[in-house]
Motif scaffolding. Sequence first.
Motif, mmCIF file in Angstrom:
data_model
loop_
_atom_site.group_PDB
_atom_site.id
_atom_site.type_symbol
_atom_site.label_atom_id
_atom_site.label_comp_id
_atom_site.label_asym_id
_atom_site.label_seq_id
_atom_site.Cartn_x
_atom_site.Cartn_y
_atom_site.Cartn_z
ATOM 1 N N MET A 1 -20.704 55.314 -22.680
ATOM 2 C CA MET A 1 -20.174 54.385 -22.536
ATOM 3 C C MET A 1 -18.798 54.013 -23.403
ATOM 4 S SD MET A 1 -21.282 50.322 -23.552
ATOM 5 C CE MET A 1 -22.693 50.133 -22.542
ATOM 6 N N SER A 2 -18.709 54.981 -24.285
ATOM 7 C CA SER A 2 -17.491 55.023 -25.111
ATOM 8 C C SER A 2 -16.209 55.128 -24.262
ATOM 9 C CB SER A 2 -17.395 55.953 -26.318
ATOM 10 O OG SER A 2 -17.486 57.348 -25.977
ATOM 11 N N THR A 3 -16.268 56.036 -23.133
ATOM 12 C CA THR A 3 -14.809 56.133 -22.332
ATOM 13 C C THR A 3 -14.581 54.906 -21.558
ATOM 14 O OG1 THR A 3 -16.259 56.922 -20.709
ATOM 15 C CG2 THR A 3 -15.344 58.638 -21.931
ATOM 16 N N VAL A 4 -15.549 53.879 -21.433
ATOM 17 C CA VAL A 4 -15.244 52.681 -20.881
ATOM 18 C C VAL A 4 -14.536 51.867 -21.820
ATOM 19 C CG1 VAL A 4 -16.329 50.351 -19.986
ATOM 20 C CG2 VAL A 4 -17.160 52.563 -19.432
ATOM 21 N N LEU A 5 -14.909 52.099 -23.124
ATOM 22 C CA LEU A 5 -14.307 51.182 -24.246
ATOM 23 C C LEU A 5 -13.018 51.616 -24.726
ATOM 24 C CD1 LEU A 5 -17.508 50.309 -26.108
ATOM 25 C CD2 LEU A 5 -16.245 48.835 -24.328
ATOM 26 N N ASP A 9 -8.033 47.523 -21.298
ATOM 27 C CA ASP A 9 -7.959 46.979 -19.753
ATOM 28 C C ASP A 9 -9.337 47.294 -19.100
ATOM 29 O OD1 ASP A 9 -5.946 45.292 -20.109
ATOM 30 O OD2 ASP A 9 -4.427 46.957 -19.474
ATOM 31 N N LYS A 10 -9.235 48.755 -19.509
ATOM 32 C CA LYS A 10 -11.024 49.205 -18.832
ATOM 33 C C LYS A 10 -12.184 48.535 -18.979
ATOM 34 C CE LYS A 10 -9.542 53.103 -17.025
ATOM 35 N NZ LYS A 10 -9.357 53.269 -15.310
ATOM 36 N N TRP A 11 -12.071 48.298 -20.179
ATOM 37 C CA TRP A 11 -13.213 47.275 -20.647
ATOM 38 C C TRP A 11 -13.273 45.965 -19.868
ATOM 39 C CZ3 TRP A 11 -17.697 46.255 -22.003
ATOM 40 C CH2 TRP A 11 -18.326 44.868 -22.523
ATOM 41 N N LYS A 12 -11.928 45.374 -19.928
ATOM 42 C CA LYS A 12 -12.278 44.080 -19.048
ATOM 43 C C LYS A 12 -12.397 44.304 -17.486
ATOM 44 C CE LYS A 12 -7.954 42.729 -19.761
ATOM 45 N NZ LYS A 12 -6.627 41.859 -20.074
ATOM 46 N N GLU A 13 -12.014 45.452 -17.260
ATOM 47 C CA GLU A 13 -12.507 45.820 -15.466
ATOM 48 C C GLU A 13 -13.810 45.835 -15.382
ATOM 49 O OE1 GLU A 13 -11.654 49.694 -12.980
ATOM 50 O OE2 GLU A 13 -9.785 48.770 -13.934
ATOM 51 N N VAL A 47 -21.658 49.978 -31.323
ATOM 52 C CA VAL A 47 -20.461 50.534 -30.743
ATOM 53 C C VAL A 47 -19.411 50.510 -31.974
ATOM 54 C CG1 VAL A 47 -18.663 51.009 -28.933
ATOM 55 C CG2 VAL A 47 -21.091 50.400 -28.476
ATOM 56 N N ASP A 48 -18.630 51.456 -32.352
ATOM 57 C CA ASP A 48 -17.524 51.430 -33.266
ATOM 58 C C ASP A 48 -16.419 51.084 -32.521
ATOM 59 O OD1 ASP A 48 -18.826 52.052 -35.576
ATOM 60 O OD2 ASP A 48 -18.873 53.998 -35.214
ATOM 61 N N PRO A 49 -15.636 50.233 -32.945
ATOM 62 C CA PRO A 49 -14.168 50.016 -32.123
ATOM 63 C C PRO A 49 -13.382 51.094 -32.089
ATOM 64 C CG PRO A 49 -14.778 48.352 -33.990
ATOM 65 C CD PRO A 49 -15.746 49.217 -34.051
ATOM 66 N N GLU A 50 -12.825 51.413 -31.030
ATOM 67 C CA GLU A 50 -11.855 52.618 -30.741
ATOM 68 C C GLU A 50 -10.526 52.127 -30.640
ATOM 69 O OE1 GLU A 50 -13.411 55.086 -27.597
ATOM 70 O OE2 GLU A 50 -15.556 55.205 -28.524
ATOM 71 N N ASN A 51 -9.887 50.999 -30.597
ATOM 72 C CA ASN A 51 -8.839 50.510 -30.627
ATOM 73 C C ASN A 51 -8.683 49.194 -31.052
ATOM 74 O OD1 ASN A 51 -9.338 48.184 -28.645
ATOM 75 N ND2 ASN A 51 -9.488 50.149 -27.067
ATOM 76 N N GLY A 52 -7.370 48.850 -31.392
ATOM 77 C CA GLY A 52 -7.022 47.594 -32.068
ATOM 78 C C GLY A 52 -7.554 46.256 -31.357
ATOM 79 N N GLU A 53 -7.732 46.145 -30.021
ATOM 80 C CA GLU A 53 -8.359 45.030 -29.573
ATOM 81 C C GLU A 53 -9.711 44.939 -29.851
ATOM 82 O OE1 GLU A 53 -6.418 47.312 -28.048
ATOM 83 O OE2 GLU A 53 -4.898 46.330 -26.615
ATOM 84 N N GLU A 54 -10.391 46.022 -29.685
ATOM 85 C CA GLU A 54 -11.853 45.967 -29.982
ATOM 86 C C GLU A 54 -12.109 45.824 -31.445
ATOM 87 O OE1 GLU A 54 -13.473 49.803 -28.756
ATOM 88 O OE2 GLU A 54 -12.858 49.658 -26.802
ATOM 89 N N ARG A 55 -11.336 46.089 -32.433
ATOM 90 C CA ARG A 55 -11.644 45.967 -33.692
ATOM 91 C C ARG A 55 -11.346 44.564 -33.938
ATOM 92 N NH1 ARG A 55 -8.217 49.483 -34.845
ATOM 93 N NH2 ARG A 55 -9.686 51.081 -34.550
#
Length: 83
Positions: A1-5, A9-13, A47-55
Amino acid sequence: MSTVLTVFDKWKEFLAQRVDQAEKVGLDDEKISKLAYQIGEFLADKVDPENGEERVLKELWDAGDESERKVMARLMVKLVNKE
């Protein structure tokens, strides 16, 4: 799942596709929001945040109480439905 996150934009999609599938099988907005809340709980815990938006989303999620988290889940569903 981490590639999706990896990319927000991929997460929103990804979320938009899941919402679309849920609507196609006849789930109403309330059930979809409950599922979004459950997904949010899972992501916040596992899931650990992988980018600023997720954080930012995780920090907001962690700061909120249950009702505020439910509002966030509904807002995420609304966000992907309007796109």
